[in-house]
Design an enzyme around this catalytic site. Sequence first.
Site, PDB file in Angstrom:
ATOM      1  N   HIS A 125       0.818  -1.206   0.000  1.00 47.36           N
ATOM      2  CA  HIS A 125       0.000   0.000   0.000  1.00 47.36           C
ATOM      3  C   HIS A 125       0.856   1.261   0.000  1.00 47.36           C
ATOM      4  CE1 HIS A 125      -3.350  -2.601   1.461  1.00 47.36           C
ATOM      5  NE2 HIS A 125      -4.061  -1.735   0.765  1.00 47.36           N
ATOM      6  N   HIS A 181       7.508   2.846  11.805  1.00 49.76           N
ATOM      7  CA  HIS A 181       8.750   3.095  11.064  1.00 49.76           C
ATOM      8  C   HIS A 181       8.503   3.021   9.565  1.00 49.76           C
ATOM      9  CE1 HIS A 181      10.878   1.858  14.958  1.00 49.76           C
ATOM     10  NE2 HIS A 181      10.852   3.171  14.847  1.00 49.76           N
ATOM     11  N   GLU A 192       9.341   0.047   7.071  1.00 41.78           N
ATOM     12  CA  GLU A 192       8.885  -1.299   7.410  1.00 41.78           C
ATOM     13  C   GLU A 192       7.533  -1.580   6.769  1.00 41.78           C
ATOM     14  OE1 GLU A 192       9.311  -1.295  11.725  1.00 41.78           O
ATOM     15  OE2 GLU A 192      11.391  -0.649  11.533  1.00 41.78           O
ATOM     16  N   HIS A 198       6.203  -4.362  13.464  1.00 41.76           N
ATOM     17  CA  HIS A 198       7.428  -3.764  12.936  1.00 41.76           C
ATOM     18  C   HIS A 198       8.091  -4.801  12.038  1.00 41.76           C
ATOM     19  CE1 HIS A 198       8.099  -0.101  15.517  1.00 41.76           C
ATOM     20  NE2 HIS A 198       7.111  -0.681  16.200  1.00 41.76           N
ATOM     21  N   GLU A 229       8.096  -8.324  15.310  1.00 39.91           N
ATOM     22  CA  GLU A 229       9.005  -7.999  14.201  1.00 39.91           C
ATOM     23  C   GLU A 229       8.791  -9.067  13.129  1.00 39.91           C
ATOM     24  OE1 GLU A 229      11.070  -5.395  14.009  1.00 39.91           O
ATOM     25  OE2 GLU A 229      11.570  -4.796  16.060  1.00 39.91           O
TER      26      GLU A 229
HETATM   27  O1  0X9 Z   1      13.810  -0.283  17.617  1.00 45.44           O
HETATM   28  C1  0X9 Z   1      12.590  -0.445  17.540  1.00 45.44           C
HETATM   29  O2  0X9 Z   1      11.784   0.475  17.694  1.00 45.44           O
HETATM   30  C2  0X9 Z   1      12.040  -1.826  17.245  1.00 45.44           C
HETATM   31  N1  0X9 Z   1      12.853  -2.488  16.257  1.00 45.44           N
HETATM   32  S1  0X9 Z   1      12.891  -1.930  14.711  1.00 45.44           S
HETATM   33  O3  0X9 Z   1      13.917  -2.628  14.000  1.00 45.44           O
HETATM   34  N2  0X9 Z   1      11.529  -2.262  14.003  1.00 45.44           N
HETATM   35  O4  0X9 Z   1      13.077  -0.509  14.741  1.00 45.44           O
HETATM   36  C3  0X9 Z   1      12.060  -2.672  18.507  1.00 45.44           C
HETATM   37  C4  0X9 Z   1      11.293  -2.108  19.644  1.00 45.44           C
HETATM   38  C5  0X9 Z   1      11.231  -3.055  20.801  1.00 45.44           C
HETATM   39  N3  0X9 Z   1      11.727  -2.498  21.995  1.00 45.44           N
HETATM   40  C6  0X9 Z   1      13.000  -2.702  22.464  1.00 45.44           C
HETATM   41  N4  0X9 Z   1      13.832  -3.448  21.845  1.00 45.44           N
HETATM   42  N5  0X9 Z   1      13.313  -2.142  23.600  1.00 45.44           N
HETATM   43 ZN    ZN Z   2      10.279  -0.682  13.568  1.00 41.96          ZN
END
Ligand code: 0X9
Ligand code: ZN
Length: 387
Positions: free
Chosen positions: A79, A135, A138, A263, A339
Amino acid sequence: MASLIARVTSASTRAPLADLLTAPVGLDVWEVEPDHLVVQADEAQAARLQAMGYGVEQLQTVDPYLSAFATDAAATGYHTAASLEQDLRRLADQHPEIAELHEIGRSVEGRPLWALRIGERRGSTRKVAFLGCHHAREWISVEVPYRLAEHLLQNSSSDPVQGWLQQGEVWVAPMVNPDGHEYTQTPPNRLWRKNRRRNHDGTVGVDPNRNYGYMWGTLRNNTSSHVPADETYVGPRAFSEPEVRAVRDLVARELFGGVLTYHSYSQLILYPWGHTTEPIRDAADLGEVRDLAEEMERSIAKVHGRTYTAKQSSGLYLTAGDTTDWTYGEYDAVSLTVELRPATWEEGGFILPAEQITPCWEENRPAALEFLQRVLHRPRDGVRGDG
Ligand code: 0X9
Ligand code: ZN
């Protein structure tokens, strides 16, 4: 502009890998493994890491990576902000009795933020939220919650979905960060992560997944940065970003019993806390969310054999101000970050080939439905907002 994809190893005890994650060096961390990290870095950062005693092996430069994965064919099937709005409207129009499209706020650049409410709403006692695309890069994290909404509506007249939609309510907001997503439509920007806030120092973007108000700003590391130019910039204060305020206001109003935020990538199922390596103190809450994450891990594996590992968020890396620490810490909601595919950058990393959208959704369907069912059947006395 960061131009390398590199594998970083600890070359000596003087420089343990864990220290690199806690150091404020402004890296874009893509993968975390016990013996190495995969990061996006520029030449200067790579040289600095080497000077600090790390092994830095260039895996690829960003340009050929983008040429290989960010093709026109790879974009079809995903999308855009505009096509998502169209499809959400169509879903709501086709199911007027049980679906309603809500504009929950506007982005920095003024784009509407959409959430689809699904359910009969006859005194529903339990509500669940599914979020996507905090994000920008993603893209798959838009598609999984969108397909979930479509699935619930297509199956709304037979059980178990019918029963769920009688008892409870599901809110789906597949694209929390439409400005960022729109920006990634232009090929050289495909790896943009943050929103499109103009920062006071002339740089652009706040990380929406660091801008929530629980323990906000308490860490100053590579994965929660106070430097505006960095990929994980936490913003000038908690809830400074309109996209994050929109989610805050929705959660404050609806008091969800559970929040699942999608994510990518790495194939993980993460539960709080993210800001500390301490486990959740309430043993019942911990048991509940850990059991659920592990059950989801098993049900995902059964579909196409993919491993999504359940663990505490901080086991990936420490962050302050992420979505699920806030929804758990402030509202006691069952809170997970999933994820999605793929597992590694060699399989595309943030650019999941379009032919994997459907299998990725297929494997996440039973897990999402388990989450839904568990939250709908959870006793309500855990909700602090109930008074
Ligand atoms: O960094 C993030 O916000 C998440 N991973 S990403 O690669 N999609 O950016 C993970 C968030 C989960 N929280 C922690 N790891 N503390
Ligand atoms: Zn993310």
